[in-house]
Design a protein around this motif. Structure first.
Motif, PDB file in Angstrom:
ATOM      1  N   PHE A  18       0.614  -1.290  -0.101  1.00 17.09           N
ATOM      2  CA  PHE A  18       0.129  -0.268  -0.185  1.00 17.09           C
ATOM      3  C   PHE A  18       0.829   1.071   0.183  1.00 17.09           C
ATOM      4  O   PHE A  18       0.751   2.063  -0.772  1.00 17.09           O
ATOM      5  N   LEU A  19       2.132   1.534   0.798  1.00 14.57           N
ATOM      6  CA  LEU A  19       3.143   2.320   0.285  1.00 14.57           C
ATOM      7  C   LEU A  19       3.255   2.518  -0.284  1.00 14.57           C
ATOM      8  O   LEU A  19       4.170   4.377  -0.554  1.00 14.57           O
ATOM      9  N   LEU A  20       4.480   1.753  -1.181  1.00  9.72           N
ATOM     10  CA  LEU A  20       4.740   1.510  -2.547  1.00  9.72           C
ATOM     11  C   LEU A  20       3.676   1.817  -3.947  1.00  9.72           C
ATOM     12  O   LEU A  20       3.883   3.146  -4.118  1.00  9.72           O
ATOM     13  N   GLN A  21       2.160   1.916  -3.164  1.00 12.95           N
ATOM     14  CA  GLN A  21       1.921   2.207  -4.188  1.00 12.95           C
ATOM     15  C   GLN A  21       1.484   3.768  -3.799  1.00 12.95           C
ATOM     16  O   GLN A  21       1.175   4.389  -5.438  1.00 12.95           O
ATOM     17  N   GLN A  22       1.332   3.943  -2.406  1.00 16.72           N
ATOM     18  CA  GLN A  22       0.694   5.534  -2.242  1.00 16.72           C
ATOM     19  C   GLN A  22       2.083   6.256  -3.289  1.00 16.72           C
ATOM     20  O   GLN A  22       1.496   7.714  -3.291  1.00 16.72           O
ATOM     21  N   PHE A  23       3.280   5.503  -2.696  1.00 13.48           N
ATOM     22  CA  PHE A  23       4.449   6.414  -3.571  1.00 13.48           C
ATOM     23  C   PHE A  23       4.608   6.848  -4.914  1.00 13.48           C
ATOM     24  O   PHE A  23       5.476   6.855  -5.113  1.00 13.48           O
ATOM     25  N   GLY A  24       4.148   5.757  -5.663  1.00  8.71           N
ATOM     26  CA  GLY A  24       4.546   5.846  -7.295  1.00  8.71           C
ATOM     27  C   GLY A  24       4.971   4.949  -7.414  1.00  8.71           C
ATOM     28  O   GLY A  24       5.649   5.423  -8.269  1.00  8.71           O
ATOM     29  N   LEU A  25       5.945   3.972  -6.458  1.00  5.57           N
ATOM     30  CA  LEU A  25       7.314   3.532  -6.957  1.00  5.57           C
ATOM     31  C   LEU A  25       7.174   1.472  -7.413  1.00  5.57           C
ATOM     32  O   LEU A  25       7.476   1.393  -7.667  1.00  5.57           O
ATOM     33  N   ILE A  26       5.475   1.219  -6.824  1.00  5.32           N
ATOM     34  CA  ILE A  26       5.577   0.830  -7.765  1.00  5.32           C
ATOM     35  C   ILE A  26       5.415   0.540  -9.139  1.00  5.32           C
ATOM     36  O   ILE A  26       5.847  -0.719 -10.203  1.00  5.32           O
ATOM     37  N   ASP A  27       4.919   1.312  -9.842  1.00  3.49           N
ATOM     38  CA  ASP A  27       5.810   0.855 -11.548  1.00  3.49           C
ATOM     39  C   ASP A  27       6.383   0.926 -12.233  1.00  3.49           C
ATOM     40  O   ASP A  27       6.976   0.656 -13.295  1.00  3.49           O
ATOM     41  N   PRO A  28       7.504   1.300 -11.241  1.00  3.02           N
ATOM     42  CA  PRO A  28       9.309   1.637 -11.805  1.00  3.02           C
ATOM     43  C   PRO A  28       9.224   0.297 -11.861  1.00  3.02           C
ATOM     44  O   PRO A  28      10.078  -0.456 -12.464  1.00  3.02           O
ATOM     45  N   MET A  29       8.946  -0.845 -10.416  1.00  4.12           N
ATOM     46  CA  MET A  29       9.225  -1.985  -9.626  1.00  4.12           C
ATOM     47  C   MET A  29       8.808  -2.766 -10.760  1.00  4.12           C
ATOM     48  O   MET A  29       9.543  -4.088 -10.761  1.00  4.12           O
ATOM     49  N   ILE A  30       7.697  -2.644 -11.404  1.00  2.00           N
ATOM     50  CA  ILE A  30       7.187  -3.509 -12.366  1.00  2.00           C
ATOM     51  C   ILE A  30       7.822  -3.354 -13.754  1.00  2.00           C
ATOM     52  O   ILE A  30       7.853  -4.803 -14.038  1.00  2.00           O
ATOM     53  N   GLU A  31       7.912  -2.511 -14.261  1.00  2.00           N
ATOM     54  CA  GLU A  31       8.761  -2.279 -15.488  1.00  2.00           C
ATOM     55  C   GLU A  31      10.046  -2.789 -14.898  1.00  2.00           C
ATOM     56  O   GLU A  31      10.481  -3.520 -16.421  1.00  2.00           O
ATOM     57  N   LYS A  32      11.016  -2.631 -13.990  1.00  3.16           N
ATOM     58  CA  LYS A  32      11.935  -3.507 -13.743  1.00  3.16           C
ATOM     59  C   LYS A  32      12.090  -4.850 -14.130  1.00  3.16           C
ATOM     60  O   LYS A  32      13.142  -6.058 -14.653  1.00  3.16           O
ATOM     61  N   LEU A  33      11.114  -5.545 -13.518  1.00  4.05           N
ATOM     62  CA  LEU A  33      10.684  -6.520 -13.582  1.00  4.05           C
ATOM     63  C   LEU A  33      10.878  -7.459 -14.986  1.00  4.05           C
ATOM     64  O   LEU A  33      10.798  -7.961 -15.105  1.00  4.05           O
ATOM     65  N   GLU A  34      10.073  -6.671 -15.229  1.00  6.90           N
ATOM     66  CA  GLU A  34       9.490  -6.705 -16.474  1.00  6.90           C
ATOM     67  C   GLU A  34      10.597  -6.922 -17.928  1.00  6.90           C
ATOM     68  O   GLU A  34      10.633  -8.555 -19.040  1.00  6.90           O
ATOM     69  N   ASN A  35      11.562  -7.279 -17.516  1.00  3.26           N
ATOM     70  CA  ASN A  35      12.982  -6.426 -18.334  1.00  3.26           C
ATOM     71  C   ASN A  35      14.059  -7.628 -17.759  1.00  3.26           C
ATOM     72  O   ASN A  35      14.675  -8.262 -18.627  1.00  3.26           O
ATOM     73  N   ILE A  36      13.451  -8.043 -16.785  1.00  2.00           N
ATOM     74  CA  ILE A  36      14.267  -9.421 -16.825  1.00  2.00           C
ATOM     75  C   ILE A  36      13.509 -10.649 -17.184  1.00  2.00           C
ATOM     76  O   ILE A  36      12.977 -10.859 -17.613  1.00  2.00           O
ATOM     77  N   ALA A  37      14.508 -11.406 -17.616  1.00  2.00           N
ATOM     78  CA  ALA A  37      14.716 -12.786 -18.261  1.00  2.00           C
ATOM     79  C   ALA A  37      13.882 -14.150 -17.591  1.00  2.00           C
ATOM     80  O   ALA A  37      14.582 -14.143 -16.172  1.00  2.00           O
ATOM     81  N   TRP A  38      13.117 -14.701 -17.967  1.00  2.00           N
ATOM     82  CA  TRP A  38      11.928 -15.574 -17.415  1.00  2.00           C
ATOM     83  C   TRP A  38      12.648 -16.731 -16.873  1.00  2.00           C
ATOM     84  O   TRP A  38      12.257 -17.282 -15.675  1.00  2.00           O
TER      85      TRP A  38
END
Length: 96
Positions: A18-38
Motif C-alpha cells: 500500500f505504501l509503495l503504491q501511494q508513493f508511486g514506486l510500484i510502476d517503476p518496479m514492475i517495469e524493471k521486473l518485465e525486463n528480466i529474463a523468464w
C-alpha cells in the motif's frame, strides 16, 4: 501461534505494498521486473524452494535426534534404577 505469525506477515506485506503504491514506486518496479529474463525467475524460485526444503528437513532431523536422545536417556535412567536396586538388595539381603 503459527497462524498469528502468518497473519501478521500478510498484514505487514499488504501495508508495505500500500505504501509503495501511494508513493508511486510500484510502476517503476514492475517495469524493471518485465525486463528480466523468464529463466531468472525459475532460478530464484529454485533457490527459494531449496532453502525451504533445507530448513524443513533440518527441523525434522532435529526432532528425530531429540526423540532418540530422550529414548537413550530413558534407557540410561532404567539402568541406573536397576543398579540402585541391585546394590540395595546386596546391602540388605533380608529385605527380599
Amino acid at each position: 501461534m503459527k497462524q498469528t505469525k502468518r497473519s501478521l506477515i500478510v498484514v505487514g506485506s499488504l501495508f508495505i505494498l500500500f505504501l509503495l503504491q501511494q508513493f508511486g514506486l510500484i510502476d517503476p518496479m514492475i517495469e524493471k521486473l518485465e525486463n528480466i529474463a523468464w529463466w531468472v525467475y525459475l532460478v530464484l524460485a529454485g533457490i527459494i524452494f531449496s532453502g525451504y526444503q533445507a530448513f524443513s528437513l533440518s527441523r525434522q532431523e532435529k526432532e528425530v535426534d531429540e526423540e532418540w536422545v530422550q529414548e537413550q536417556g530413558n534407557v540410561y535412567i532404567k539402568r541406573m534404577n536397576a543398579e540402585k536396586e541391585r546394590r540395595r538388595n546386596r546391602k540388605n539381603p533380608k529385605a527380599m
